[in-house]
Scaffold this motif. Sequence first.
Motif, PDB file in Angstrom:
ATOM      1  N   UNK A  91      28.149 -32.482  60.183  1.00  8.61           N
ATOM      2  CA  UNK A  91      27.425 -33.096  61.307  1.00  8.61           C
ATOM      3  C   UNK A  91      26.267 -33.942  60.788  1.00  8.61           C
ATOM      4  N   UNK A  92      25.559 -33.444  59.774  1.00  2.95           N
ATOM      5  CA  UNK A  92      24.442 -34.208  59.203  1.00  2.95           C
ATOM      6  C   UNK A  92      24.929 -35.520  58.597  1.00  2.95           C
ATOM      7  N   UNK A 103      17.756 -35.030  59.947  1.00  2.00           N
ATOM      8  CA  UNK A 103      16.864 -33.978  59.443  1.00  2.00           C
ATOM      9  C   UNK A 103      17.683 -33.016  58.585  1.00  2.00           C
ATOM     10  N   UNK A 104      17.312 -32.896  57.303  1.00  2.64           N
ATOM     11  CA  UNK A 104      18.074 -32.061  56.378  1.00  2.64           C
ATOM     12  C   UNK A 104      17.711 -30.586  56.478  1.00  2.64           C
ATOM     13  N   UNK A 137      13.649 -46.576  52.375  1.00  2.04           N
ATOM     14  CA  UNK A 137      12.678 -45.549  51.995  1.00  2.04           C
ATOM     15  C   UNK A 137      13.344 -44.184  52.061  1.00  2.04           C
ATOM     16  N   UNK A 138      12.833 -43.266  51.274  1.00  4.21           N
ATOM     17  CA  UNK A 138      13.408 -41.927  51.187  1.00  4.21           C
ATOM     18  C   UNK A 138      12.462 -40.942  51.884  1.00  4.21           C
ATOM     19  N   UNK A 139      12.999 -40.229  52.844  1.00  3.50           N
ATOM     20  CA  UNK A 139      12.221 -39.221  53.550  1.00  3.50           C
ATOM     21  C   UNK A 139      12.624 -37.829  53.094  1.00  3.50           C
ATOM     22  N   UNK A 140      11.760 -36.849  53.377  1.00  4.43           N
ATOM     23  CA  UNK A 140      12.008 -35.443  53.035  1.00  4.43           C
ATOM     24  C   UNK A 140      12.438 -35.278  51.567  1.00  4.43           C
TER      25      UNK A 140
END
Length: 805
Positions: A91-92, A103-104, A137-140
């Motif tokens: 799903x992710x 959201x991981x 950009x890279x989040x988390x």
Amino acid sequence: MGERGGEAMNLAERLMHVLGDSEAELDGPVPDLSPISDEQLGELFVQAHGLGTPVSPAQARVRFAIDQVVRDGEARRPRYTPDVCLRLFEVLVERTRDSGWADLAPGLHALEHCTGPRPDVSAPATALVELLLAQDSVRQPYALLAVARCAGEKPLRMVVERLCQDVGPIVADEFAVVAGLAPGEQALLSRIDRDHRFLPSPSGDAWRRSAENPAYVVFARRALEAAADRTDAIRAGEIPYRADKAFTDREVISLGQAARVALLRDEPWLPALFDRLLPGIALAPTAARTLPSQALLYELGRAAQDFPTPELVTTLRTVRRTVRHAGVPKQLDKMLKKIEAALAERTDVALRLPRLGFDTTTTTGPAVDDSGAGGVLRRTAGDYTAVVTVAETATLVWEKDGRPLRSTPAPVRRDHAALVKELRDLVKRVDAQLVTLACALEGGFTVDAVHPYGWWRTELLRHPLAGTTVRRLIWEIEVAPGEWRAVLPEAGCLHEAGSLPDAPDDAPVRLWHPIRSTPDAVRAWRDLLLERRIRQPFKQAFREIYLLTPAEEATRVYSNRFAAHLVHYRRLFALFRARGWASDRLGPWDAGEEDAAERVLAAGEWRIRFFHRWADWSGDDELAATDQVRFARRVEGAWREAPLADVPPLVFSEAMRDVDLFVGVTSIAADPDWTDRGPERTYWERARFAELTESAEARRDVLERIVPRLKIADRCAIDGRYLVVRGDLRTYRIHLGSANILMEPDGSYLCVVPSRRTGTGSGTGKVFLPFEDDRLSLILSKAFLLAADTAITDESILAQIRRGI
């Protein structure tokens, strides 16, 4: 999804049916998820997030309910089968492919709470890494590193290389440390990582578990030392100065996280490091009014709100006095109020106080114990000596040949200006530390804080600064198992032999609280304070007690004791902040209609919530209406609503005391100007002379003791909820809760607005009060004014008095 997916879909449909027959209906109850097992809840979570958008209103409500349970952890901890874990990763991937990001955290959470063998998620994890690295950009980053480790060594190397591009050595070191951790440790650390420093700080549990990771703890010290080295280099001119560019945004986030871990652990090396770092980021090496890193200064202030230490509070106050930027001191003042409230809850570190070079003076008064009476510091300046003494507050006096002088001598101001400034700053610093200490001691009530007897004598009672506060408080010492003996060092009420009780060094010592005492003992302590004229640093002997009422036993999980009041909202919101409560700002905008102010007590074990809603405008003023008070207890890291009867009596009393303060101070019933203001007049008429609350009852208790000592005693009497004052023109009844006034014989209202012009403060300057209470002072000032009503010169007051004569 196969058979299991079909079961989850059927379960979701059954939940939607609870909402009503029509999915198109927008209004309806949020579904009750309590009958569902933890495994079913995990299935539902994946199903809800695999629905895509748009969804029907009913599906949206189901998704919202599940999100609340899973993300907030209010009462449930969902568990995930291996099949559901794999499906969640799929799903992710779908959501990332559709929207560019997902959201991981839920995927990592599912793996952590998997009910069976950990599934092979390398394929969807690899797809996630490829999709997310393709973004600008890279989040988390922590979570992405954890997902990359699930994908394999090559994806992990790709993520590390991408994250370490142009980030500087501090952040590169951070990502290298996290990349080298085991998957479970990475998942835990991902809970504290934030995309932006303005996002709310994670829960205390997330920080506590991160602070147990040895590799990250070592990194935290290394990162903060590297930051201090950089500011030293900027100050020395080795690095060119650029306003607010000493650290990148990501470095600010990383250093904030490192600081929180070190503060939570209360690392011994931290105070000296902050003494280097904070001045370095707050003061430009030039005469500029800018800062090397305003962003990092504020981030460390926010870290201090989460995990304060007295040393960091002191350093922040020092920086606040030296910073040149006009707006920074105001922002730091706001932060310091929140930090002080938080420090009061962290009693394990809050009572540390540096001695600052002070010596302890001894006393020859009634307390013959060698605990000391205060602190003193002497500094010479030519023929003069500066003497700083600490009693209730710190004072600076200059002496010559042993004789005190009225002011700072001109030769000292001329030749020793730096020393004069240093000593004046020292006085302010000591006063601020005494306030912080008092807040910390008072905050210890809800945790029932106890201290070893030997440490208490040495580090508190005999401390040159702390001792002046500690001696004016009542303490209990366990002299035998279950036998507590109360002492008040300042009054000499120590023991029959005139000294502290004989007890072992490890005997528990705690602050006395009236809820644990008998009414006769409480009365005796109150009488003693007035007899010896001892002003306590906070209200202790006269402290209000709030016990569960029959009405609250009937409502079980909520209290309406302080509901249905109209209050000045801006004042209420300011009081929330000052007392360490968290609340969103209300107003006439979307989602601004109502909120629950909350505070966590008892070292994080209990939470109180005070519900209130925005009411209306009244002229330029904003009004709010008060509602229920509810409690929740932390169980396995989650908040669970608790019946009022389960709340420890001391926690309940202290929490309700705050709410009483909010209502008593901000209610429009206590506003003497509120006489002709629209529909709120009905509430004002009802509440301005209402039955006394616990705080007003304590006020009456004090007045019963003080009034006979006043020079106007023959004109005053306590009658129920009123102080009755006999003037020459009329007799007046002052309400002990609101301080509003009725005049006899017709019961007409007298409006007296406190001001120097009306003289309401005259005659009260020498009245001793055992604690600070603005309402009590106001009542006394009105009593003195009205007892001599023929001397009143204010025509607005006289016209009201004469109207009924």
